[in-house]
Design a protein around this motif. Structure first.
Motif, short mmCIF file in Angstrom:
data_model
loop_
_atom_site.label_atom_id
_atom_site.label_comp_id
_atom_site.label_asym_id
_atom_site.label_seq_id
_atom_site.Cartn_x
_atom_site.Cartn_y
_atom_site.Cartn_z
N VAL A 277 0.83 -1.20 0.00
CA VAL A 277 0.00 0.00 0.00
C VAL A 277 0.87 1.25 0.00
N ARG A 278 1.91 1.27 0.86
CA ARG A 278 2.80 2.43 0.90
C ARG A 278 3.49 2.64 -0.43
N SER A 279 3.94 1.53 -1.04
CA SER A 279 4.64 1.63 -2.32
C SER A 279 3.69 2.15 -3.41
N LEU A 280 2.46 1.63 -3.41
CA LEU A 280 1.50 2.05 -4.43
C LEU A 280 1.09 3.51 -4.22
N VAL A 281 0.97 3.95 -2.96
CA VAL A 281 0.68 5.35 -2.68
C VAL A 281 1.79 6.23 -3.22
N THR A 282 3.05 5.80 -2.99
CA THR A 282 4.20 6.56 -3.49
C THR A 282 4.19 6.61 -5.01
N LEU A 283 3.90 5.48 -5.63
CA LEU A 283 3.82 5.44 -7.09
C LEU A 283 2.72 6.36 -7.61
N GLY A 284 1.56 6.31 -6.95
CA GLY A 284 0.45 7.16 -7.37
C GLY A 284 0.78 8.63 -7.24
N MET A 285 1.43 9.00 -6.13
CA MET A 285 1.82 10.40 -5.93
C MET A 285 2.86 10.82 -6.97
N THR A 286 3.76 9.90 -7.30
CA THR A 286 4.79 10.21 -8.30
C THR A 286 4.14 10.46 -9.66
N ILE A 287 3.19 9.61 -10.02
CA ILE A 287 2.50 9.76 -11.30
C ILE A 287 1.74 11.09 -11.35
N LEU A 288 1.04 11.41 -10.26
CA LEU A 288 0.31 12.67 -10.21
C LEU A 288 1.26 13.87 -10.33
N TYR A 289 2.42 13.74 -9.69
CA TYR A 289 3.41 14.82 -9.74
C TYR A 289 3.93 15.01 -11.16
N VAL A 290 4.20 13.91 -11.85
CA VAL A 290 4.68 13.99 -13.23
C VAL A 290 3.60 14.59 -14.13
N VAL A 291 2.35 14.20 -13.91
CA VAL A 291 1.23 14.77 -14.68
C VAL A 291 1.15 16.28 -14.45
N LEU A 292 1.34 16.70 -13.19
CA LEU A 292 1.30 18.13 -12.89
C LEU A 292 2.43 18.88 -13.61
N LEU A 293 3.65 18.32 -13.57
CA LEU A 293 4.76 18.94 -14.29
C LEU A 293 4.48 19.02 -15.79
N THR A 294 3.88 17.97 -16.32
CA THR A 294 3.57 17.93 -17.74
C THR A 294 2.56 19.01 -18.12
N ILE A 295 1.56 19.20 -17.25
CA ILE A 295 0.56 20.24 -17.52
C ILE A 295 1.20 21.63 -17.45
N LEU A 296 2.03 21.84 -16.44
CA LEU A 296 2.67 23.15 -16.27
C LEU A 296 3.59 23.51 -17.44
N TYR A 297 4.28 22.50 -17.98
CA TYR A 297 5.25 22.75 -19.05
C TYR A 297 4.83 22.03 -20.34
N ARG A 298 3.52 22.01 -20.58
CA ARG A 298 2.98 21.28 -21.73
C ARG A 298 3.60 21.70 -23.06
N PRO A 299 3.78 23.00 -23.34
CA PRO A 299 4.37 23.37 -24.64
C PRO A 299 5.77 22.79 -24.84
N LEU A 300 6.57 22.77 -23.76
CA LEU A 300 7.93 22.24 -23.88
C LEU A 300 7.92 20.72 -24.04
N VAL A 301 7.03 20.05 -23.30
CA VAL A 301 6.91 18.60 -23.44
C VAL A 301 6.44 18.24 -24.84
N THR A 302 5.47 18.99 -25.34
CA THR A 302 4.98 18.75 -26.71
C THR A 302 6.09 18.94 -27.73
N ALA A 303 6.93 19.96 -27.51
CA ALA A 303 8.03 20.21 -28.45
C ALA A 303 9.02 19.06 -28.47
N ARG A 304 9.18 18.36 -27.31
CA ARG A 304 10.12 17.24 -27.26
C ARG A 304 9.49 15.93 -27.75
#
Length: 379
Positions: A277-304
């Motif tokens: 459960v702890r590992s899956l919570v950490t994984l879920g938080m990591t995924i959400l964090y990456v999604v947030l970074l992707t949204i914030l820098y979407r134009p740069l991610v799209t360019a890559r």
């Protein structure tokens, strides 16, 4: 008694020096004694960590001198020495023999480091890995600072160059008329930083799985604070290969979490569930964090990810041209290659009219090995 004391002191010094080496591994400080402006591949230098690496090798060999067991140079593992020995012999036909000697000696050093550490890391494995992880976390933090501030500083002590996003040759993500500096850390290129941090991410997960008690609050705190730093550093490197590597590491971790749970004994099932459960919570938080970074820098991610900008198209064209040039060199020297470290020297002879900074090794490791060391080295 003096022999026992000497062995004890030697072991302490060896492991301490090895930990320092793993911590300082990305340090780029060096003494340059032959420099070619705008042409890194003809530069002769000695890195500080190279010297430290030779100290570790010397201490490791001395340890074998003061122990009863034979050094672990088994017959199969000893075959690994064929590569650096052949690389050293390639100096004979390399155009720039000094560069060939430099690169061959570094390859030999890496092989020797493998041998002197392979059968000793089990003693202080996790201390060494923590030292490596600490160095990587500092590099990730430096890369985050560089990206967020869109600037970097030069440092002779750290071996860092100044990176201006408006200057030609600087690794950037181009979006419209904007040039965004990619995270370098203290390393020579963002792709190198990204790959280094992916290895650190794998080390962190390894420590989490096997290196310490799973219920350690201190370990969980380190994991939850260090992982976002590493993930952010990988993200801001904007290295596509590093992104793929990070995804593979996280998928592997997910699989291991479920496999561990299934193989646990019934008496440990409750504890195993909490770990999962702890590992899956950490994984879920990591995924959400990456999604947030992707949204914030979407134009740069799209360019890559969907490279249609001028720089990305130019990069694809140059890499395709590099592959064609590599095949030209391979066809001319198929068996033994042009000599280790001498790819760009031969490229310079092949098309001498370009600017010096345009000469780069082909971005394909098997082709580069084949071109420099031929079929023998590739095998």
């Amino acid at each position: 008694m003096s022999r026992v004391w000497l062995k004890f002191v030697l072991n302490k010094i060896f492991y301490a020096t090895l930990a320092v080496l793993f911590f300082l591994l990305p340090l780029q400080a060096r003494w340059i004694f032959r420099e070619v402006p705008l042409y890194e591949w003809g530069t002769l230098s000695v890195y500080g960590v190279e010297i430290l690496g030779w100290v570790v090798i010397l201490l490791g060999l001395l340890r074998y001198r003061y122990r009863e067991a034979e050094p672990p140079f088994g017959r199969r593992l000893s075959l690994l020495f064929l590569l650096p020995l052949f690389a050293l012999s390639s100096i004979l036909w390399a155009p720039d023999k000094a560069v060939a000697l430099q690169v061959a000696v570094r390859l030999l050093e890496g092989t020797l480091l493998f041998f002197v550490t392979r059968y000793t890391l089990h003693v202080t494995r996790y201390k060494i890995l923590w030292a490596f992880l600490a160095g990587a976390t500092l590099q990730a933090g430096l890369g985050i600072y560089q990206f967020l501030s869109q600037s970097s500083f030069a440092s002779t002590i750290l071996g860092m160059a100044l990176h201006d996003p408006q200057a030609l040759g600087t690794a950037v993500v181009e979006f419209g008329d904007e040039r965004w500096l990619r995270a370098y850390g203290g390393l020579p290129h963002p792709n190198v930083l990204g790959g280094y941090l992916v290895v650190a991410l794998a080390v962190l997960i390894y420590i989490w799985q096997k290196g310490q008690p799973k219920d350690s609050p201190w370990l969980r705190t380190v994991l939850w604070t260090t992982m976002p730093i590493l993930i952010t550093g990988i993200f801001f490197s904007f290295s596509r290969a590093a992104w793929i590597g990070a995804v593979i590491v996280m998928v592997y971790w997910t699989i291991q979490v479920f496999r561990h749970s299934e193989r646990s004994k019934e008496s440990l099932a409750h504890a195993s569930t909490h770990i999962r459960v702890r590992s899956l919570v950490t994984l879920g938080m990591t995924i959400l964090y990456v999604v947030l970074l992707t949204i914030l820098y979407r134009p740069l991610v799209t360019a890559r990810l969907f490279p249609e900008s001028r720089l990305e198209v130019k990069s694809r064209v140059e890499r395709a041209q590099g592959v064609r040039e590599a095949w030209q060199i391979i066809k001319a020297h198929p068996l033994v290659g042009v000599g280790i470290g001498n790819y760009t020297q031969v490229l310079l002879q092949l098309r001498p009219s370009q600017s010096l900074y345009a000469y780069q090794p082909v971005h394909n490791v098997p082709l580069l090995v084949w071109a420099e060391l031929g079929m023998v080295g590739l095998a």
